[in-house]
Scaffold this active site. Structure first.
Site, PDB file in Angstrom:
ATOM      1  N   GLY A  14     -11.821   9.625   1.727  1.00 43.59           N
ATOM      2  CA  GLY A  14     -10.948   8.474   1.501  1.00 43.59           C
ATOM      3  C   GLY A  14     -11.480   7.614   0.382  1.00 43.59           C
ATOM      4  O   GLY A  14     -12.693   7.460   0.205  1.00 43.59           O
ATOM      5  N   SER A  15     -10.580   7.052  -0.400  1.00 46.54           N
ATOM      6  CA  SER A  15     -10.988   6.270  -1.571  1.00 46.54           C
ATOM      7  C   SER A  15      -9.949   5.213  -1.901  1.00 46.54           C
ATOM      8  O   SER A  15      -9.724   4.881  -3.055  1.00 46.54           O
ATOM      9  CB  SER A  15     -11.158   7.205  -2.768  1.00 46.54           C
ATOM     10  OG  SER A  15      -9.939   7.921  -2.951  1.00 46.54           O
ATOM     11  N   GLY A  16      -9.300   4.696  -0.849  1.00 44.93           N
ATOM     12  CA  GLY A  16      -8.379   3.572  -1.051  1.00 44.93           C
ATOM     13  C   GLY A  16      -9.188   2.299  -1.229  1.00 44.93           C
ATOM     14  O   GLY A  16     -10.381   2.330  -1.554  1.00 44.93           O
ATOM     15  N   PHE A 101      -2.144  10.177   7.088  1.00 46.50           N
ATOM     16  CA  PHE A 101      -2.697  11.393   6.470  1.00 46.50           C
ATOM     17  C   PHE A 101      -3.656  12.153   7.388  1.00 46.50           C
ATOM     18  O   PHE A 101      -4.187  13.192   7.004  1.00 46.50           O
ATOM     19  CB  PHE A 101      -3.437  11.030   5.165  1.00 46.50           C
ATOM     20  CG  PHE A 101      -2.579  10.342   4.146  1.00 46.50           C
ATOM     21  CD1 PHE A 101      -1.185  10.469   4.157  1.00 46.50           C
ATOM     22  CD2 PHE A 101      -3.149   9.557   3.149  1.00 46.50           C
ATOM     23  CE1 PHE A 101      -0.387   9.828   3.216  1.00 46.50           C
ATOM     24  CE2 PHE A 101      -2.357   8.917   2.202  1.00 46.50           C
ATOM     25  CZ  PHE A 101      -0.979   9.049   2.235  1.00 46.50           C
ATOM     26  N   ALA A 157     -11.014  -6.182   2.894  1.00 47.13           N
ATOM     27  CA  ALA A 157     -11.842  -5.354   2.018  1.00 47.13           C
ATOM     28  C   ALA A 157     -12.335  -6.092   0.773  1.00 47.13           C
ATOM     29  O   ALA A 157     -13.524  -6.029   0.437  1.00 47.13           O
ATOM     30  CB  ALA A 157     -11.059  -4.112   1.623  1.00 47.13           C
ATOM     31  N   LYS A 208      -4.366  -5.147  16.505  1.00 51.65           N
ATOM     32  CA  LYS A 208      -4.396  -6.467  15.861  1.00 51.65           C
ATOM     33  C   LYS A 208      -3.315  -6.582  14.790  1.00 51.65           C
ATOM     34  O   LYS A 208      -2.831  -7.674  14.509  1.00 51.65           O
ATOM     35  CB  LYS A 208      -5.780  -6.770  15.297  1.00 51.65           C
ATOM     36  CG  LYS A 208      -6.263  -5.771  14.252  1.00 51.65           C
ATOM     37  CD  LYS A 208      -6.062  -6.257  12.858  1.00 51.65           C
ATOM     38  CE  LYS A 208      -6.272  -5.159  11.841  1.00 51.65           C
ATOM     39  NZ  LYS A 208      -7.629  -4.962  11.384  1.00 51.65           N
ATOM     40  N   ARG A 272      -2.903  -7.993   5.007  1.00 56.50           N
ATOM     41  CA  ARG A 272      -1.685  -7.571   4.308  1.00 56.50           C
ATOM     42  C   ARG A 272      -0.482  -7.465   5.249  1.00 56.50           C
ATOM     43  O   ARG A 272       0.652  -7.658   4.826  1.00 56.50           O
ATOM     44  CB  ARG A 272      -1.927  -6.247   3.578  1.00 56.50           C
ATOM     45  CG  ARG A 272      -2.123  -5.055   4.476  1.00 56.50           C
ATOM     46  CD  ARG A 272      -2.331  -3.763   3.693  1.00 56.50           C
ATOM     47  NE  ARG A 272      -3.736  -3.544   3.395  1.00 56.50           N
ATOM     48  CZ  ARG A 272      -4.316  -2.348   3.340  1.00 56.50           C
ATOM     49  NH1 ARG A 272      -3.614  -1.256   3.540  1.00 56.50           N
ATOM     50  NH2 ARG A 272      -5.590  -2.213   3.074  1.00 56.50           N
TER      51      ARG A 272
END
Lengths: 346, 346
Positions: A14-16, A101, A157, A208, A272
Site C-alpha cells: 500500500g502506498s496511499g 482492494f 495521516a 468510527k 475526510r
C-alpha cells in the site's frame, strides 16, 4: 549473515496517503533496531502522473507526489509495482490498502506467503456475512493462513507526516508480535499502545467512520458543538453496543485506547468522512460524486461501512436499537432529510 | 387553592450567561406542568448598565442585556436584586452562580431555607479539604440542610439559547427529585438524562474544564487534531481516575452520559476555558488578565479547578500519577513552557 540479510524483512503493501506516511516511519525504525533488515519494499498500484510512472517518481524523488506531496520518504523505501516481488522473502507484512482492494490482493498472494509470516492490517473497514461481522484481519488471516495484528488510532495521516505528536493502538493475539510491531512503528511523535484485542482495535477503526459521517451531517446543518457532542456520544455508545453484540471477546479497555474514543474524536473533527458528509448536506450532491471531487483519488471508507452496518442491522431486525446508525444510513442513501438526524434518534 | 399558589415555587439563584438561558427554559416549563407555580423569581447580582439597573432592564425588556443579549426571556421571569426575597416561600432552588460566590450566598441563606426545599446545583467547580474533594452540592447541602441534585452536560449556553439540540444530565440521590427536575428542565431541544450519582455528574462538570485548558494549550501550539484527541483521551482517563480515587461510589455509566464524555468534547472544542487557554499560549498573557479581556465579565472556572486539583495531588504526592493534570497546572501557573504539554506527559 550480514546485517542486510539477517532479521525480519518488512514489506509494505500500500502506498496511499496513510501508507506513505507509514513508509516514512517504518523505514526509519528498521535502521534503528537490529531485528529488521534495512530495505522496505513498498507495493505501489502503478499510475501514470504527467507521463511518468508513480513508482519511478517515488524512487527518484523519494516523495509520493500524488498521495503525500511535500514529504520526503527515506531512501531505504523502494517503490515496486509488482506485488509478488514486494512480498518475496518478506517475514513481516504491513498491509495498508483501501478496504475495497483486500480480496483482490489476497487472491494474488494466496499460497505464496510462508505461514510464519507476521502481518499487521491498517485497513479501516468491516465486512459482514451470514454469521455477523467479518473483520478484515480475519479475511486476510484466513486467505493467507498467517497471523494478523491490527493498528488503528487517532491518526490523521498528514499530521503524522508533519511529525506532530499522536498516539496509536496495536491489537495483537500473540504478545511477541505486538511487541515486534511496536518496535516497527513507535517513534517519539507516534506513541504506540498495545492490547490483546485485534478485532476490537480494527472494528473501532471502521465504525468510527460511521460516527464521523453523523458528525459531518451536524456540521453541515450548523447545529453547533452541543449537538455534535451529543451525536458523538450516542455514536460511541452505538459503536460499543454493536461491537459487543456481533463479536465476542472485545475488551472494554480497547474503547479507551487511542483506537477508541481518541480516534472517534479526531475523525469527527478532522477526518475526510466528516468533511465529505458536511459537503453532502451543504451541496446536496451524492457521496460518490463528492468522493471524486474532494478526495483527489483517496477512497471514502465510511460510506461503505455505513452500508455494511445497515445490512446486518436490517437483517437482524435491529434498526430500532441502533437509531443513530440507522438514521445516518437513511440520510446518506435513502433520501431522508439531513435535519432528521436529531428528530429520528430521540 | 388557585393554580398560582399551589405547587412548587421555583427560585433561580443566578443570572449570568448560563443562568439566563436556564431562566428561559424553566420559565416555559413551569407554565406547562401542573406541579409548578407560574412565576420564577431570578436573583440578579445588581449592576449598573449605562446608568440603569440590570434588574430593571431585564424586567422591562425581558432580556439580559449584559449576559445574554438578543434572547427574549419569558415574562414570567422576574429579576430581583434581593436574594432573600427571591428564596422566600420557594420550594425549589435552582442554583447557577460562579463557584467563587457559593460560600457568600450560602452564608446569606443559612437558617432561612425550609429543610423540605429541593435544590439543584448547576455550578461547575470543586473544593478540596483535608479529606479530599468537597463537592459543591455538599457545600450547599451542609450549609442549608437541604437535599441537592446536580445538573451538567454538553451545554454551551449560547447554543441552547438558540434552541439547538443538546443533552444534559441530572444527578439525584432521591429518584422523585430527579424526575421533578427533569420536568422542570426538559424541552424538545434540551434532552435530560437522570442518574443516581449527584457527585459524579457535578465532578465531571468541574474536571472537564481542566482537560479543556489542556486542549486549548494544544490549539495554541497548533499541534492538530491527533494531538488534541490524545490530550482529551488522557485527560478523560485522568478525570475518571481522580474522581474514583477521591470519591467513592461514582458510577461508571456517569462518564458516558452527556455530563461525561460529551461535555468533555464540547468543552474542548467550543468552551471558554479552551478559548482562553489558546490565547494564553498565543499571547503570552496570564490567565487572570485574559479572563478580563476575553470574557466580558464571565468567570473562568477552569483555572480555579486546575489549582484545586493540583493542591490535592501535591499534598497526596500523586503528581506523577496524574501527569497531564500536573503539567497543565505547571504550564498555567509555574511558567513551564506550553510545548512541554507533550514532552512532560510521555
Amino acid at each position: 549473515m550480514t546485517r542486510e540479510s539477517a532479521g525480519e524483512k518488512v514489506a509494505l503493501i500500500g502506498s496511499g496517503n496513510w501508507g506513505t506516511v507509514i513508509s516514512k516511519i517504518i523505514a526509519r525504525n528498521v535502521t534503528k533496531h537490529n531485528e529488521f533488515q534495512q530495505e522496505v519494499k513498498m507495493w505501489v498500484f502503478e499510475e501514470t502522473i504527467n507521463g511518468r510512472k508513480l513508482t519511478e517518481l517515488i524512487n527518484e524523488k523519494h516523495e509520493n507526489v500524488k498521495y503525500l506531496p511535500g514529504i520526503t520518504i527515506p531512501e531505504n523505501v523502494k517503490a515496486v509495482p509488482d506485488l509478488l516481488e514486494v512480498v518475496r522473502d518478506a517475514t513481516v507484512l504491513v498491509i495498508c490498502i483501501p478496504h475495497q482492494f483486500v480480496h483482490n490482493v489476497c487472491d494474488q498472494l494466496k499460497g505464496k506467503i510462508d505461514p510464519k509470516v507476521k502481518a499487521i492490517s491498517l485497513i479501516k473497514g468491516v465486512e459482514t456475512d451470514d454469521k455477523g461481522i467479518r473483520p478484515i484481519s480475519h479475511v486476510i488471516s484466513e486467505s493467507l493462513q498467517i497471523s494478523v495484528c491490527s493498528l488503528s488510532g487517532a491518526n490523521i495521516a498528514n499530521e503524522i507526516a508533519d511529525e506532530n505528536f499522536s498516539e496509536t493502538t496495536i491489537g495483537f493475539n500473540v504478545r511477541e508480535e505486538g511487541e515486534l510491531f511496536k518496535k516497527l512503528f513507535e517513534t517519539k511523535y507516534f506513541r504506540v499502545g498495545i492490547i490483546n484485542d485485534v478485532v476490537g482495535v480494527e472494528l473501532c477503526g471502521a465504525l468510527k467512520n460511521v460516527i464521523a459521517i453523523g458528525a459531518g451531517i451536524v456540521d453541515g446543518l450548523k447545529l453547533g458543538e452541543n449537538t455534535k457532542a451529543a451525536i458523538i456520544r450516542m455514536g460511541f455508545l452505538e459503536m460499543k453496543k454493536f461491537m459487543r453484540k456481533f463479536y465476542g471477546g472485545i475488551k472494554e479497555e480497547t474503547f479507551f485506547e487511542s483506537c477508541g474514543i481518541a480516534d472517534v474524536i479526531a475523525t469527527c473533527y478532522g477526518g475526510r468522512n466528516r468533511k465529505v458528509a458536511e459537503s453532502f448536506v451543504t451541496s446536496g450532491k451524492p457521496f460518490d460524486q463528492l468522493e471524486k471531487e474532494l478526495l483527489q483519488g483517496q477512497k471514502l471508507q465510511g460510506t461503505l461501512t455505513v452500508k455494511e452496518i445497515n445490512r446486518i442491522l436490517s437483517r437482524e431486525g435491529l434498526n430500532d436499537e441502533f437509531k443513530l446508525f440507522t438514521t445516518i444510513y437513511r440520510i446518506a442513501f435513502e433520501g431522508l432529510p439531513p435535519k432528521t438526524i436529531i428528530k429520528d434518534i430521540i
